[in-house]
Scaffold this motif. Structure first.
Motif, short mmCIF file in Angstrom:
data_model
loop_
_atom_site.label_atom_id
_atom_site.label_comp_id
_atom_site.label_asym_id
_atom_site.label_seq_id
_atom_site.Cartn_x
_atom_site.Cartn_y
_atom_site.Cartn_z
N MET A 1 -6.44 -72.61 -7.06
CA MET A 1 -5.44 -72.70 -6.01
C MET A 1 -6.13 -72.68 -4.65
SD MET A 1 -2.30 -70.09 -5.14
CE MET A 1 -1.75 -70.10 -6.84
N ARG A 2 -5.73 -73.55 -3.74
CA ARG A 2 -6.32 -73.64 -2.40
C ARG A 2 -5.35 -73.01 -1.41
NH1 ARG A 2 -9.99 -77.50 -0.20
NH2 ARG A 2 -10.81 -76.62 1.73
N VAL A 3 -5.84 -72.04 -0.64
CA VAL A 3 -5.00 -71.27 0.27
C VAL A 3 -5.60 -71.30 1.68
CG1 VAL A 3 -4.02 -68.99 0.79
CG2 VAL A 3 -4.29 -69.72 -1.59
N LEU A 4 -4.75 -71.41 2.67
CA LEU A 4 -5.16 -71.29 4.07
C LEU A 4 -4.55 -70.01 4.63
CD1 LEU A 4 -6.52 -72.41 6.66
CD2 LEU A 4 -4.33 -73.57 7.15
N VAL A 5 -5.38 -69.11 5.15
CA VAL A 5 -4.91 -67.88 5.80
C VAL A 5 -4.98 -68.09 7.30
CG1 VAL A 5 -5.34 -65.43 6.16
CG2 VAL A 5 -5.66 -66.41 3.88
N VAL A 6 -3.83 -67.93 7.97
CA VAL A 6 -3.75 -68.11 9.42
C VAL A 6 -3.27 -66.79 10.02
CG1 VAL A 6 -2.92 -69.58 11.28
CG2 VAL A 6 -3.00 -70.47 8.94
N GLU A 7 -4.17 -66.09 10.66
CA GLU A 7 -3.87 -64.75 11.18
C GLU A 7 -4.80 -64.45 12.35
OE1 GLU A 7 -2.84 -61.45 12.31
OE2 GLU A 7 -1.76 -61.81 10.42
N ASP A 8 -4.23 -64.05 13.51
CA ASP A 8 -5.07 -63.83 14.68
C ASP A 8 -5.78 -62.47 14.67
OD1 ASP A 8 -2.57 -62.57 15.10
OD2 ASP A 8 -2.89 -62.55 17.26
N GLU A 9 -5.33 -61.54 13.84
CA GLU A 9 -6.08 -60.29 13.67
C GLU A 9 -7.22 -60.59 12.69
OE1 GLU A 9 -3.72 -56.78 12.81
OE2 GLU A 9 -1.94 -57.79 13.63
N GLN A 10 -8.40 -60.80 13.23
CA GLN A 10 -9.50 -61.32 12.43
C GLN A 10 -9.89 -60.41 11.27
OE1 GLN A 10 -12.82 -63.03 14.49
NE2 GLN A 10 -11.55 -63.90 16.10
N LEU A 11 -9.89 -59.09 11.50
CA LEU A 11 -10.24 -58.18 10.42
C LEU A 11 -9.25 -58.29 9.26
CD1 LEU A 11 -11.35 -54.95 12.34
CD2 LEU A 11 -12.80 -56.58 11.11
N LEU A 12 -7.96 -58.39 9.59
CA LEU A 12 -6.93 -58.54 8.56
C LEU A 12 -7.08 -59.88 7.85
CD1 LEU A 12 -4.37 -57.68 7.08
CD2 LEU A 12 -3.03 -58.56 9.01
N ARG A 21 -10.03 -64.43 -2.64
CA ARG A 21 -11.18 -65.06 -3.30
C ARG A 21 -11.56 -64.30 -4.56
NH1 ARG A 21 -13.79 -65.63 2.51
NH2 ARG A 21 -13.07 -67.74 3.06
N ARG A 22 -11.42 -62.98 -4.52
CA ARG A 22 -11.70 -62.18 -5.72
C ARG A 22 -10.69 -62.45 -6.82
NH1 ARG A 22 -12.94 -56.66 -2.30
NH2 ARG A 22 -15.14 -57.12 -1.83
N GLU A 23 -9.54 -63.03 -6.43
CA GLU A 23 -8.52 -63.41 -7.41
C GLU A 23 -8.68 -64.86 -7.84
OE1 GLU A 23 -6.15 -61.38 -8.76
OE2 GLU A 23 -7.24 -59.77 -7.75
N ALA A 24 -9.88 -65.42 -7.61
CA ALA A 24 -10.25 -66.77 -8.05
C ALA A 24 -9.51 -67.87 -7.29
CB ALA A 24 -10.03 -66.94 -9.55
N MET A 25 -9.17 -67.61 -6.03
CA MET A 25 -8.57 -68.64 -5.19
C MET A 25 -9.60 -69.17 -4.19
SD MET A 25 -4.86 -66.94 -4.31
CE MET A 25 -4.04 -65.87 -5.51
N ALA A 26 -9.47 -70.43 -3.82
CA ALA A 26 -10.29 -71.01 -2.76
C ALA A 26 -9.56 -70.78 -1.44
CB ALA A 26 -10.49 -72.50 -3.01
N VAL A 27 -10.22 -70.14 -0.49
CA VAL A 27 -9.53 -69.70 0.73
C VAL A 27 -10.28 -70.13 1.98
CG1 VAL A 27 -8.53 -67.74 1.95
CG2 VAL A 27 -8.72 -67.66 -0.54
N ASP A 28 -9.56 -70.78 2.89
CA ASP A 28 -10.06 -71.07 4.23
C ASP A 28 -9.33 -70.15 5.21
OD1 ASP A 28 -11.64 -73.12 3.21
OD2 ASP A 28 -10.06 -74.61 3.48
N LYS A 177 -9.76 -77.80 -5.05
CA LYS A 177 -8.86 -76.72 -5.44
C LYS A 177 -9.57 -75.38 -5.69
CE LYS A 177 -4.90 -78.89 -5.48
NZ LYS A 177 -3.82 -78.50 -4.54
N ALA A 178 -10.83 -75.42 -6.11
CA ALA A 178 -11.49 -74.19 -6.53
C ALA A 178 -12.54 -73.67 -5.55
CB ALA A 178 -12.14 -74.40 -7.90
N TRP A 179 -12.91 -74.50 -4.57
CA TRP A 179 -13.91 -74.06 -3.58
C TRP A 179 -13.36 -74.23 -2.18
CZ3 TRP A 179 -15.41 -75.91 -8.28
CH2 TRP A 179 -16.41 -75.20 -8.97
N ASP A 180 -13.89 -73.48 -1.21
CA ASP A 180 -13.40 -73.61 0.17
C ASP A 180 -14.17 -74.70 0.90
OD1 ASP A 180 -15.81 -72.51 1.17
OD2 ASP A 180 -15.02 -70.48 0.95
N GLU A 181 -13.83 -74.89 2.19
CA GLU A 181 -14.38 -76.01 2.95
C GLU A 181 -15.85 -75.85 3.29
OE1 GLU A 181 -12.01 -76.20 6.45
OE2 GLU A 181 -12.74 -74.29 7.24
N ASN A 182 -16.42 -74.68 3.07
CA ASN A 182 -17.83 -74.46 3.37
C ASN A 182 -18.76 -74.93 2.26
OD1 ASN A 182 -17.34 -73.16 5.90
ND2 ASN A 182 -16.70 -71.33 4.79
#
Length: 217
Positions: A1-12, A21-28, A177-182
């Motif tokens: 699953m490919r997920v985009l996290v958009v949040e201005d609190e960078q630590l969060l 990512r530990r749940e096997a998702m690809a996350v940007d 789907k399984a890896w992020d953009e990096n």
């Protein structure tokens, strides 16, 4: 699953991304609405975890753009406000789900997975095919009743193949789907992961290579 996290609190944002990512998702991850619109224009995401109060471009406008483009992407909107009126307004804008802060990470993960199942034809929570049973919520895989221990990327690749229900999935689609953009698109990471996955699943092999096209179960 490919997920985009958009949040201005960078630590969060970074903490949520690490957990998913530990749940096997690809996350940007991005930290403002303008950067979110750029990513959405380039990549196909199953779910966008979207903070409502974003700098540069407001989260509401990001959500409206996703709806306007007719994308299959599902939106989980986050906000510090727990008012019912705010939740209703967010859903009316086009969000698929709404989660007030602070939230339990386990609940966020469950909601992301539930939304991910809705980006295509509805599938059962537990996937079964060719003697394999895969439970995304428990992160468990069984082959003919015997549990198989998989690394996060191996699990992610298997989940994509299981969700394709017998259709061929190209290496490019697995990378998407399984890896992020990096991830370097010219590496052999997909081939190596599929080889390791085959070995762990055992014989007879259930992952078929379709020459020049990709893989299927």
């Amino acid at each position: 699953m490919r997920v985009l996290v958009v949040e201005d609190e960078q630590l969060l944002a970074d903490a949520v991304a690490t957990g998913l990512r530990r749940e096997a998702m690809a996350v940007d991850v991005v930290y403002d609405g303008a950067a979110a619109l750029e990513r959405i224009a380039i990549n196909d995401y199953d779910v966008v975890v979207l903070d409502r109060d974003l700098p540069v471009v407001h989260g509401d406008d990001v959500c409206r753009k996703i709806v306007e483009l007719g994308m299959p992407t599902r939106v989980l909107m986050l906000t510090a406000s727990g008012d019912v009126s705010d939740r209703v307004e967010g859903l009316e804008i086009g969000a698929d789900d709404y989660l007030p802060k602070p939230f339990a990470f386990t609940e966020l993960t469950a909601r992301v997975r539930a939304l991910g199942r809705r980006t295509t034809v509805a599938l059962p929570p537990v996937l079964e095919r060719a003697g394999i049973k895969l439970d995304p919520n428990r992160r468990e895989v069984f082959r003919d009743g015997k549990e198989v221990q998989l690394a996060p990327k191996e699990f992610a690749v298997l989940e994509v193949l299981m969700r394709s229900e017998g259709t061929v999935v190209s290496a490019e689609q697995l990378l998407e789907k399984a890896w992020d953009e990096n991830t370097d698109p010219f590496t052999n990471v997909v081939r190596v992961t599929v080889m390791t996955l085959r070995r762990k699943l055992g014989e007879p092999a259930v992952i078929v290579t379709v020459p020049g096209s990709g893989y299927r179960i």
